[in-house]
Design a protein around this motif. Sequence first.
Motif, mmCIF file in Angstrom:
data_model
loop_
_atom_site.group_PDB
_atom_site.id
_atom_site.type_symbol
_atom_site.label_atom_id
_atom_site.label_comp_id
_atom_site.label_asym_id
_atom_site.label_seq_id
_atom_site.Cartn_x
_atom_site.Cartn_y
_atom_site.Cartn_z
ATOM 1 N N ARG A 233 0.803 -1.220 0.000
ATOM 2 C CA ARG A 233 0.000 0.000 0.000
ATOM 3 C C ARG A 233 0.839 1.276 0.000
ATOM 4 N N PRO A 234 1.839 1.437 0.876
ATOM 5 C CA PRO A 234 2.609 2.688 0.845
ATOM 6 C C PRO A 234 3.407 2.864 -0.438
ATOM 7 N N ILE A 235 3.887 1.761 -1.020
ATOM 8 C CA ILE A 235 4.614 1.871 -2.289
ATOM 9 C C ILE A 235 3.676 2.360 -3.385
ATOM 10 N N LEU A 236 2.498 1.758 -3.455
ATOM 11 C CA LEU A 236 1.538 2.147 -4.482
ATOM 12 C C LEU A 236 1.076 3.590 -4.310
ATOM 13 N N ARG A 237 0.924 4.016 -3.058
ATOM 14 C CA ARG A 237 0.526 5.406 -2.826
ATOM 15 C C ARG A 237 1.582 6.368 -3.379
ATOM 16 N N ARG A 238 2.848 6.044 -3.141
ATOM 17 C CA ARG A 238 3.923 6.896 -3.667
ATOM 18 C C ARG A 238 3.955 6.893 -5.194
ATOM 19 N N LEU A 239 3.514 5.791 -5.786
ATOM 20 C CA LEU A 239 3.518 5.703 -7.242
ATOM 21 C C LEU A 239 2.324 6.395 -7.881
ATOM 22 N N GLY A 240 1.336 6.791 -7.085
ATOM 23 C CA GLY A 240 0.202 7.529 -7.625
ATOM 24 C C GLY A 240 -1.147 6.856 -7.501
ATOM 25 N N PHE A 241 -1.212 5.706 -6.806
ATOM 26 C CA PHE A 241 -2.489 5.029 -6.600
ATOM 27 C C PHE A 241 -3.235 5.658 -5.421
ATOM 28 N N LYS A 242 -4.567 5.622 -5.487
ATOM 29 C CA LYS A 242 -5.414 6.142 -4.412
ATOM 30 C C LYS A 242 -6.256 5.017 -3.824
ATOM 31 N N ALA A 243 -6.435 5.054 -2.513
ATOM 32 C CA ALA A 243 -7.296 4.093 -1.833
ATOM 33 C C ALA A 243 -8.746 4.530 -1.992
#
Length: 260
Positions: A233-243
């Motif tokens: 989750r934190p990696i994806l958030r940094r890459l531009g994904f939103k929860a």
Amino acid sequence: MDDTAVLARFDAQLREHLSPAERSGPVVRVTRELGGWDGVVWSDLTEETADAAIAAQVAHFTGLGRGFEWKTYAHDGPADLGERLRRAGFRAGTPETLMVAETATLSTEAALPPGITLHRATDEAGVRLMMRAHAAAFGTDPAALGAMVRAQLAASPELVDVLVALAGEDGEPVCAARMERYPGTDFAGLWGGGTAPGWRGRGIYRALVAARARIAAAHGVRHLQVDASEDSRPILRRLGFKAIGTTTPYRYGDGDGLDG
């Protein structure tokens, strides 16, 4: 990105009207004969209809001699759906975060660490590499995952992209990830990506996200979707994904699901 609108499209396109799938009253389910795994992907239940619908699905899958998964989302009704599933004999799995990104906003530069190469799996040898990477990353039996991916590659090889990260001159599989594209929808799903313990923290997961984003962009995919673990989750958030939500699997009978 309008989170509410994207979640509504996700529910409609990848759950209620998922193809291939079959409808059973207020429930949509997938079976291995349809190229997936055995499970429920969508339901429209109320306090009055939930218990009967759950019992009907239990009867269906046990009649086939199989365990199955009921994939729930936090916004599914009724509010106590999870508790009703537990009372019916289901085991709750680990909750994950539903994350979505617009493909056009993502980096497509797959910067691999030294000593790592990417292999695209398209045949039995590639599936076996994927299974070895899965076992190393998750510590679970990859047999069900291998069977599902073999079926996907046989039925629709143009819609599934399986990438394996290989380490060193011997080509040891240390991470595997796949993308499933769904014609007629705005989405592609990113699955897997678990990395063997000794290779974590080196950017392999990020590189595999970028590699799949590049493929998605080439096919005009609007959104990428991930069921993210606490680690990713934190990696994806940094890459531009939103929860935009959470999902919890409930398992009935034998088997532990696919671990991505």
